[in-house]
Design a protein around this motif. Structure first.
Motif, short mmCIF file in Angstrom:
data_model
loop_
_atom_site.label_atom_id
_atom_site.label_comp_id
_atom_site.label_asym_id
_atom_site.label_seq_id
_atom_site.Cartn_x
_atom_site.Cartn_y
_atom_site.Cartn_z
N LEU A 69 -6.82 4.00 -8.64
CA LEU A 69 -7.01 2.70 -8.02
C LEU A 69 -8.14 2.73 -6.97
O LEU A 69 -8.18 3.62 -6.13
N GLU A 70 -9.02 1.72 -7.04
CA GLU A 70 -10.13 1.61 -6.10
C GLU A 70 -9.99 0.41 -5.18
O GLU A 70 -10.50 0.44 -4.05
N SER A 71 -9.31 -0.64 -5.64
CA SER A 71 -9.17 -1.86 -4.84
C SER A 71 -7.73 -2.36 -4.89
O SER A 71 -7.17 -2.54 -5.97
N LEU A 72 -7.14 -2.58 -3.70
CA LEU A 72 -5.76 -3.07 -3.60
C LEU A 72 -5.72 -4.27 -2.67
O LEU A 72 -6.22 -4.22 -1.54
N ASN A 73 -5.14 -5.35 -3.17
CA ASN A 73 -4.99 -6.57 -2.38
C ASN A 73 -3.53 -7.01 -2.46
O ASN A 73 -3.05 -7.38 -3.54
N PHE A 74 -2.83 -6.93 -1.33
CA PHE A 74 -1.41 -7.31 -1.29
C PHE A 74 -1.20 -8.49 -0.36
O PHE A 74 -1.60 -8.45 0.81
N LEU B 43 -2.63 7.19 -3.99
CA LEU B 43 -3.79 6.30 -3.94
C LEU B 43 -5.01 7.07 -3.41
O LEU B 43 -5.74 6.59 -2.55
N SER B 44 -5.24 8.22 -3.97
CA SER B 44 -6.26 9.13 -3.44
C SER B 44 -7.69 8.61 -3.62
O SER B 44 -8.60 9.03 -2.89
N ASN B 45 -7.92 7.71 -4.57
CA ASN B 45 -9.27 7.21 -4.84
C ASN B 45 -9.50 5.80 -4.31
O ASN B 45 -10.50 5.16 -4.66
N LEU B 46 -8.62 5.33 -3.45
CA LEU B 46 -8.71 3.96 -2.96
C LEU B 46 -9.95 3.77 -2.09
O LEU B 46 -10.21 4.56 -1.17
N VAL B 47 -10.70 2.71 -2.38
CA VAL B 47 -11.91 2.38 -1.63
C VAL B 47 -11.68 1.20 -0.71
O VAL B 47 -12.07 1.21 0.46
#
Length: 459
Positions: free
Chosen positions: A242-247, A260-264
């Motif tokens: 995952l690179e983009s998370l919107n909650f 979520l090690s690759n989250l940008v």
């Protein structure tokens, strides 16, 4: 020469190129081109896109929307169809929708977008899971029931990369899990439960997708049931790519976020109403420690002020922080101190921060005064100058500036210690011309550590 000027060069283009050009238009516009000449009359039927929206057609007592769509299908015959979009919000007939949908499934469909609201819930045909091997984009919105068949190696969407599920219903508690298992290369997932009711049985939103890169969750009610309710729903996120998370929505204790090690980029907007669950948000934030860009909504920061032991992780990669201060009639009286306590901690734990946005635009203007509220506490809250201020911060933007003592003290502190600051932007809010001019003068008179810093003012 005259003949060359009057020559219709566009009509002389091959059918494939003309259809490609027409594919960028809405269906009603492509149909209108059939009146240009005999050459153009059949071309619209060859366009591999159908974009049918109820409001896009002007119909009268003789030709209503379903009649127009049925006529369009008849004239197209069995020509290939790559994209099918249907928006039918009022007087939607699920029988006709099923008929049209079944006709599209066998035509190597690549994109399906349904936005329908029939009086009776529409069940997706099972053929959709059998024959749509070429489907890349699937968007479902409205009164739609997702009844996935039992998991099987012969079923699914091997090409699906984008999946949007907005206000849909699920036939069984495991329908969502089975659907995800049908999408082996999924990259973009959007779930919006607004307007739906899920607490009639326990749904498990377990998002274990190793290929997922973008995740958008809008859950204003899915996680809002009381913690002691045995039917309270759950949410689990385990997405290593995952690179983009919107909650956006509510959180409860039954939430697990990990891997979520690759989250940008992460955006966290917790809705008002569950302030006491600040520790749940803290657990959520702990999983975001590798993020490079972080936006915390106004009620999110409110909740963090209520954590019993606020201890954020070290954000080694964090370069951008948008810290929002939200509305609340009680905010200034009871949480002003807490706000200033949370922000310094974040700055201490973000040693490489380059851009800081302090957003106060959503506050009520009546909540702000120039009283000596917590300005004196700001100095000792920053007992140690954060490394990001002295070494890396290049841009600071304060939004919704109203000239309070707290706000001026924060601006003063940033200017005093940000050695490599290049730009400071101050956006005013709820200030008349006189107060705006006074605030401008106060800021411009502050000493600056950075000799290259430029200060800009906006409304």
């Amino acid at each position: 020469m005259a003949n060359n000027k009057n020559c219709d060069r566009i009509s002389n283009l091959p059918d494939s190129l003309l259809c490609h050009i027409l594919s960028f238009l809405e269906t009603k516009e492509t149909v209108a081109t059939s009146t240009l000449s005999t050459r153009w009359k059949p071309l619209w039927t060859l366009v591999p896109n159908l974009d049918l929206e109820m409001y896009g057609f002007e119909w009268n007592k003789c030709y209503r929307f379903p009649q127009i769509v049925s006529k369009v299908w008849d004239l197209r015959h069995a020509n290939p169809l790559k994209q099918f979009r249907l928006c039918w919000r009022f007087y939607c007939d699920p029988i006709l929708v099923d008929k049209w949908l079944c006709a599209t499934i066998v035509r190597h469909l690549e994109e399906l977008d349904l936005n329908i609201y029939p009086n009776l819930a529409f069940n997706l045909p099972t053929n959709l899971f059998n024959y749509c091997k070429t489907l890349v984009v699937l968007k479902l919105r409205g009164n739609i029931v997702l009844n996935t068949p039992s998991s099987s190696s012969s079923l699914g969407f091997p090409s699906l990369k984008i999946l949007h599920l907005h206000s849909v219903k699920y036939a069984n508690h495991d329908s969502f899990l089975i659907l995800l298992s049908f999408c082996p290369i999924l990259q973009d997932l959007s779930i919006d439960t607004n307007g739906s009711h899920y607490w009639d049985q326990k749904y498990h939103f377990k998002i274990f997708v190793p290929t997922l890169k973008r995740l958008h969750l809008n859950m204003p009610n899915i996680l809002s049931t009381p913690a002691d309710d045995i039917n309270a729903p759950t949410l689990e996120i385990n997405t290593p790519a995952l690179e983009s998370l919107n909650f956006i929505g509510y959180l409860d204790e039954d939430v697990l976020v990990e891997n979520l090690s690759n989250l940008v980029e992460a955006v966290l907007h917790i809705d008002d109403g569950l302030i006491v669950l600040g520790n749940c948000i803290m657990n959520f934030i702990m999983a975001l420690s590798n993020v490079k860009s972080l936006t915390l909504g106004s009620f999110t920061t409110e909740c963090l002020c209520c954590t019993s032991n606020f201890d954020p992780p070290i954000f080694h990669n964090l370069a951008f922080l948008d810290f929002c201060v939200g509305p609340g009639e009680w905010q200034q009286a009871s949480l002003a101190f807490g706000k200033w306590n949370v922000l310094p901690l974040f700055l201490q734990r973000a040693p490489n921060l380059e851009v800081l946005v302090f957003d106060m635009e959503k506050r009520n203007c009546s909540n702000v005064s120039n009283a000596e509220s917590s300005a004196s506490t700001l100095e000792w809250l920053f007992e140690k100058v954060p490394n990001c201020l002295s070494l890396h911060l290049t841009a600071f933007h304060v939004k919704g500036y109203k000239g309070s003592k707290d706000e001026l003290e924060l601006v003063k502190y940033i200017l005093e210690w940000a050695r490599v600051l290049k730009t400071m932007t101050v956006s005013f809010c709820c200030l008349n011309l006189e107060k705006k001019f006074r605030a401008l003068q106060e800021i411009l008179m502050l000493p600056k550590q950075s000799t290259t810093c430029k200060i800009a003012f906006t409304d």
